[in-house]
Scaffold this motif. Structure first.
Motif, PDB file in Angstrom:
ATOM      1  N   ALA A  89      -1.654   4.036  -1.769  1.00 38.70           N
ATOM      2  CA  ALA A  89      -3.072   3.938  -1.425  1.00 38.70           C
ATOM      3  C   ALA A  89      -3.307   4.792  -0.178  1.00 38.70           C
ATOM      4  O   ALA A  89      -2.681   4.573   0.859  1.00 38.70           O
ATOM      5  CB  ALA A  89      -3.435   2.491  -1.158  1.00 38.70           C
ATOM      6  N   ARG A 149      -4.474   3.559   3.493  1.00 35.24           N
ATOM      7  CA  ARG A 149      -3.607   2.694   4.294  1.00 35.24           C
ATOM      8  C   ARG A 149      -3.211   3.346   5.600  1.00 35.24           C
ATOM      9  O   ARG A 149      -2.890   2.675   6.561  1.00 35.24           O
ATOM     10  CB  ARG A 149      -2.333   2.393   3.521  1.00 35.24           C
ATOM     11  N   LEU A 173       0.830  -1.194   0.000  1.00 36.84           N
ATOM     12  CA  LEU A 173       0.000   0.000   0.000  1.00 36.84           C
ATOM     13  C   LEU A 173       0.870   1.251   0.000  1.00 36.84           C
ATOM     14  O   LEU A 173       0.546   2.265  -0.606  1.00 36.84           O
ATOM     15  CB  LEU A 173      -0.934  -0.002   1.206  1.00 36.84           C
ATOM     16  N   SER A 192       2.108   1.684  -3.531  1.00 36.91           N
ATOM     17  CA  SER A 192       1.081   2.063  -4.493  1.00 36.91           C
ATOM     18  C   SER A 192       0.361   3.333  -4.065  1.00 36.91           C
ATOM     19  O   SER A 192      -0.619   3.706  -4.680  1.00 36.91           O
ATOM     20  CB  SER A 192       0.090   0.915  -4.646  1.00 36.91           C
TER      21      SER A 192
END
Lengths: 180, 179, 246, 495
Positions: free
Chosen positions: D134, D137, D129, D132
């Motif tokens: 995200a 998270r 996470l 990427s």
């Protein structure tokens, strides 16, 4: 930089702080490393203080730590799994003492283990940590205040910088010699 | 002490933890690597003060005159009281120690000699093979002809055996000695 | 510590002897004398009723019974099963501490004092010929006196298995060395071969073309157990019909 | 210390004040933004200011109730009986368990695989996470990483519990010794030991590095309150001040660590699977075991994270930090992994069926015959719940998710048991076929292992900040609202 005077100003707003940074840098002709920003969250690089030397150092050198230690770990793994098979040889009837798969597995693990250690050491080395001795700091910073730390050469400069920071909107200013 | 008091509590904690780790590590390594030397020596008191120095050193009696089994079987064996009496029936027969042996021999009492060089049960050692190969007893048992009271001069750890076996191209298969 | 010699490509070295055993299944009548002989020779623990109930029956050599056909036309087959001393043994490569390995004479070594009891070897043995000391073995007062001094009594927590009576092999070689000759066929007999009343078990050096075991192995009746596993056991079973491995 | 919570949602001035601090121009009209959008995107801006956020998230650390002590003492009692049982087992021998020839591995190894599996989600999810970017998270990383570290600590005990001669276990370490004997690196157990210790080092480092800025926050709070925690916090925070140099170095090192961990973690469970797959036992000797184990590990791990999140949220009233959106996102992740896992699982059957190998076919039949209940728990918990989890109303229901995640882990535990035990009860040699049920000794040690895990977690919560505060703050700093025509949307700055 053995003998310097430090000023720490605390701010509430990023915009005001960056304006102060610009003015202080211009006024005292500060070089890289003589001005620092203290925050409780990671601001994007160069958002407040643009330190080109630091950029160069960190971006060009920090990867070397995990990388070089990873290479050490690679050879350690080969020596551990492959080399000792030869040196501490057993009388195994007709079977080779060296085998590829175990050496590969052990080498993979040791390489990564050393790279992990390298990453940790890179924080210590480049971040100049650990430094448990009292340094210029205010506990408010962890509660969201934005600190601006300037290192200067004389008391007059120190007073002037403190006044300038207050004028630009710092809600609190600390002064000290060689860190306080 | 002043220096210690001058430290902050954090520094004391760190220093204490580091010292504990340092000392603990060294104790572990010391036991692991040097334990046999420190705890392994073994000099039991024999029921009769027999002097190897006098017999093997001064009088130059060969080892295998008494320990005859060494060249015939895997155990070197301890000579029986009869063997002592072979000579001591005539030599120094009135010495108090000899009288003691003679008395036991007469009464058919065993002399409980204490074993000095003892190997663990999982090791199988063959004296015969080593004697026949031409090794001197002193190679493993140390300069026995120079000491009065015999103690364990060698810890007989596996590295001792293995090293010699490697140097002399003897088998290094584990089942050579272990079953 | 002795000098460590770096031996690079010595692994092709094989000794002159390669011990093997043949078991004639047509001769075996399942009397179990070999089991008792093995037990007595090798200090195999008598675990007691309770442990046998748990399935911890300690027998280096066991007679497996297989029933063929349906009643009343029933035939019982016997299969003496022990460590097969595989050339490519699955147990060897999984031991983390070299407690088990192939020795230069074609036997599967188990070193009790090196074993730490991960029991991985036992899991990987397709013949289920390895046994674990779940408890320290106990000996009754007088039983202790019949323990074989050449064989160590195993501690709790180690694996053990058939050694082809290594102590007898060692003694046989020792004797031959004294006389300055190689081991003759028939010099060495493991306890099971010695006890077998029908002479079903033969032990010898299969590298010696004049040995009995060599003859039997080439008799055209030899089979190996679980041949498809590719373990190449040193124990060969002889049975009627075709099935020659040599 | 003030306690704020979720009901500050609508209050405009609160939001304005906090956004002022980070100096992002707030152009959002709170009334105009639909509720759904806000619950997806807002992170910590329901708090009046950062101080309040710090107070709230450090509350579980600094405030302890009586119930906590009772809970910890109860856990200690369970652990104590486990330790006592283990002492008895070591003293008398492994006969205390129900293992016997040829079933040499039993419930201990199944539990070991389970705990190693549990350790897989934390760092993998966290580093994935992180890499990427995200955004959701941020608050859950610490809890997940701590789970990794602690389940590894528990898993590492099981090989020790299971060996026959514990006092000789150092034979496995490559220590130079006078015997000139060395461990055998050809054994999968040696790889296992290497991999697990490397993973332990890696995940501990990852956890610690992530902790440093938060430790500084906790340190300042502890010093201000003159709390006893200041001693170790001062030491562990390394004198962190949050200077631009430190942040730059820290971010860079976190990136390295995330990548390295992402390389280590799959290798660890692959190697654990090789403990089985590298043998020649029918039922274990499968090429698919590596990826199958890794996916299974991540599956059970993510389910573990969900359970933990819900428990933390409920125990420490962290429902404004750990939100429905996090549970929902983890639920989606769970669905994806469950589908991959089911694919591998079905694949194993298909390959067996197609190969027509009688011993393997028999193995599957035996599983269904002897352990139908475990098979059903596994299928129900790990496969059939995909349908439920695909339903957003289930994913957004905390109670449902709690039971679902427990069910997944029950299913995955059964799966581990079904991998280890039935195969060993039906070995190649039919004369030695057997049966097995774990004994009381085994059960009590396994129960103690669960208690140990919870105990470690409970202690961790009281000693270290459980919410990734610095990361949440970074999320606030680099995100703001952008107006596109009539719409105002939350955007995220990214380099």
């Amino acid at each position: 930089m053995s003998d310097h005077y430090t000023v720490l100003g605390l701010y509430r707003k990023v915009a005001i702080k960056t304006k102060t940074v610009d003015r202080v840098v211009e006024e005292f002709d500060l070089k890289d490393g003589e001005i620092e920003s203290l925050t409780s969250a990671a601001y994007p690089d160069g958002a407040i203080v643009d330190d080109k030397t630091l950029h160069h150092e960190v971006y060009k050198q920090q990867y070397l730590f995990p990388f070089l230690l990873g290479i050490c770990g690679f050879f350690l793994g080969i020596a551990l799994a492959g080399g000792t098979g030869y040196i501490m040889n057993m009388d195994v009837g007709g079977k080779p003492p060296f085998s590829y798969m175990p050496t590969g597995v052990i080498t993979y693990e040791t390489t990564l283990a050393c790279a992990v250690v390298g990453s940790l050491l890179s924080i210590f080395y480049f971040g100049k940590l650990p430094n448990w001795t009292e340094r210029a700091y205010d506990p408010d910073i962890s509660d969201g205040a934005l600190g601006l730390l300037v290192k200067l050469d004389s008391t007059e400069d120190q007073d002037r910088a403190a006044a300038m920071m207050e004028e630009m909107g710092a809600y609190r200013v600390h002064k000290g010699k060689n860190n306080f | 002490m002043n220096f210690w008091n001058s430290l902050s509590s954090t520094a004391k904690m760190v220093a204490g933890a580091l010292a504990a780790i340092f000392v603990g590590l060294h104790i572990f390594l010391a036991i692991f690597y040097f334990g046999p030397f420190w705890f392994g020596t073994h000099t039991p008191t024999q029921p009769i003060a027999f002097s190897h120095k006098l017999h093997a050193g001064t009088n130059k009696i060969p080892c295998q005159y008494c320990h005859t089994l060494a060249r015939r079987t895997e155990a070197a064996g301890i000579p029986s009281a009869e063997k002592c009496m072979n000579c001591h029936g005539y030599v120094k027969a009135e010495s108090p120690l000899i009288v003691e042996i003679a008395k036991k021999f007469e009464n058919k009492e065993p002399i409980v000699w204490q074993k000095v060089f003892d190997l663990p049960d999982h090791v199988w050692f063959n004296h015969k093979r080593h004697i026949k190969k031409g090794f001197k007893c002193q190679r493993c048992h140390g300069p026995i002809e120079k000491v009065d009271v015999v103690g364990r001069s060698n810890d007989f750890k596996m590295g001792f055996c293995i090293g010699c076996h490697r140097d002399n191209e003897a088998p290094t298969d584990c089942w050579t000695c272990h079953t | 510590m002795g000098k460590i010699k770096v031996k690079l490509f010595n692994y092709k070295k094989q000794n002159d002897y390669k011990w093997a055993m043949t078991i004639d299944l047509d001769r075996c009548n399942g009397c179990g004398a070999c089991v008792v002989g093995c037990q007595a020779e090798n200090n195999v623990a008598v675990v007691g009723e309770e442990q046998v109930e748990h399935g911890r029956n300690m027998q280096w050599l066991r007679i497996e019974r297989y029933v063929e056909g349906t009643y009343p036309d029933v035939k019982v087959r016997f299969l003496p099963m022990m460590c097969q001393h595989c050339d490519i043994a699955p147990c060897e490569s999984v031991c983390p501490v070299w407690a088990t390995y192939q020795n230069p004479e074609g036997l599967n070594v188990q070193v009790y004092n090196r074993c730490i009891g991960t029991r991985f070897c036992g899991n990987n043995c397709p013949y289920s010929a390895r046994f674990f000391n779940w408890y320290d073995s106990k000996w009754e007062k007088n039983q202790e006196n019949q323990l074989n001094p050449d064989v160590s009594v195993r501690e709790k927590g180690v694996m053990e298995k058939c050694t082809m009576c290594m102590q007898r092999i060692r003694r046989g070689k020792d004797l031959a060395k004294d006389e300055g000759r190689p081991v003759k066929d028939g010099d060495i007999q493991p306890a099971c071969a010695q006890t077998c009343p029908t002479n079903a078990i033969t032990f010898g050096d299969i590298n010696d073309p004049h040995s009995k075991v060599h003859d039997l192995a080439h008799s055209g009746r030899a089979i190996r157990l679980f041949e498809e596993k590719g373990t190449h056991p040193a124990v060969l079973y002889l049975k009627g019909g075709s099935g020659n491995v040599y | 210390m003030s306690t704020s919570s979720g009901h500050a949602h609508g209050s405009a001035e609160h939001k304005a004040a906090f956004n002022d601090l980070t100096d992002v121009e707030d152009i959002r009209d709170p009334e105009a933004v639909p509720e759904v959008v806000r619950s997806t995107y807002d992170d910590a801006d329901i708090f009046r200011d950062e101080k309040e956020f710090n107070d709230h998230t450090l509350r579980p650390m600094f405030y302890t109730t009586k119930a906590y002590f009772i809970f910890v003492i109860a856990l200690s009692l369970i652990m104590a009986q486990g330790v006592a049982t283990f002492a008895v087992q070591t003293y008398y021998g492994l006969g205390q368990t129900n293992m016997h020839e040829p079933l040499f591995w039993g419930s201990y190894i199944a539990t070991f695989v389970f705990w190693v599996g549990m350790s897989h989600s934390g760092t993998i999810v966290s580093s994935l996470l992180r890499l990427s970017h995200a955004n959701w998270r941020r608050p859950i990383l610490r809890a997940a990483e701590a789970m990794t570290a602690f389940s590894l600590l528990v898993a590492g005990l099981f090989p020790l519990i299971h060996v026959g001669r514990l006092w000789r276990v150092y034979y496995m370490f490559p220590l130079p010794n006078q015997r000139t004997l060395w461990p055998q690196f050809k054994s999968p157990l040696m790889w296992d030991m290497m991999a697990i210790s490397v993973y332990m080092v890696g995940s501990m480092t990852f956890l610690y590095v992530g902790l440093i800025p938060d430790l500084a926050i906790a340190r300042d709070r502890a010093i201000a309150n003159n709390n006893w925690r200041q001693h170790y916090l001062k030491f562990l925070a390394l004198g962190w001040r949050g200077s631009n140099r430190e942040w730059m170095v820290y971010n860079k090192a976190s990136l390295f660590l995330a990548v390295i961990i992402l390389l280590i973690a799959p290798s660890v469970h692959t190697i654990v699977s090789w403990d089985f797959a590298m043998t020649m036992t029918p039922g274990w000797h499968t090429t698919i075991f590596g990826p199958y184990f890794v996916v299974g590990a991540i599956y059970s791990g993510v389910a573990g994270v969900v359970t933990l999140m819900i428990v933390l949220r409920w125990l420490f009233k962290l429902d404004d930090v750990i939100r429905i959106l996090h549970i929902d996102a983890l639920g989606k992740l769970l669905v994806v992994i469950a589908i991959i896992w089911t694919y591998f699982y079905v694949n194993e059957y298909i390959v067996t069926w197609y190969s027509h190998k009688p011993e393997e076919a028999h193995m599957w039949a035996w599983q269904g015959e002897r352990f139908p209940h475990l098979l059903w728990i596994m299928l129900g918990g790990s496969v059939l719940n995909i349908f439920l989890l695909s339903w957003s109303r289930v994913r957004r229901n905390v109670y449902m998710m709690f039971w679902m995640s427990l069910l997944v882990n029950a299913g995955m535990y059964s799966e581990r048991y079904l991998i280890v035990v039935p195969v060993l009860t039906r070995r190649d040699n039919p004369f030695m076929w057997t049966d097995y049920l774990p004994s009381g000794t085994e059960l009590s040690i396994i129960a103690a292992s669960f208690a140990y895990f919870i105990f470690l977690y409970a202690i961790f919560i009281k000693l270290f900040p459980i919410v990734t505060m610095a990361d949440v703050k970074e999320g606030v700093v680099i995100s703001g609202d952008m107006k596109i025509g009539r719409h105002s949307v939350r955007v995220q700055a990214r380099e």
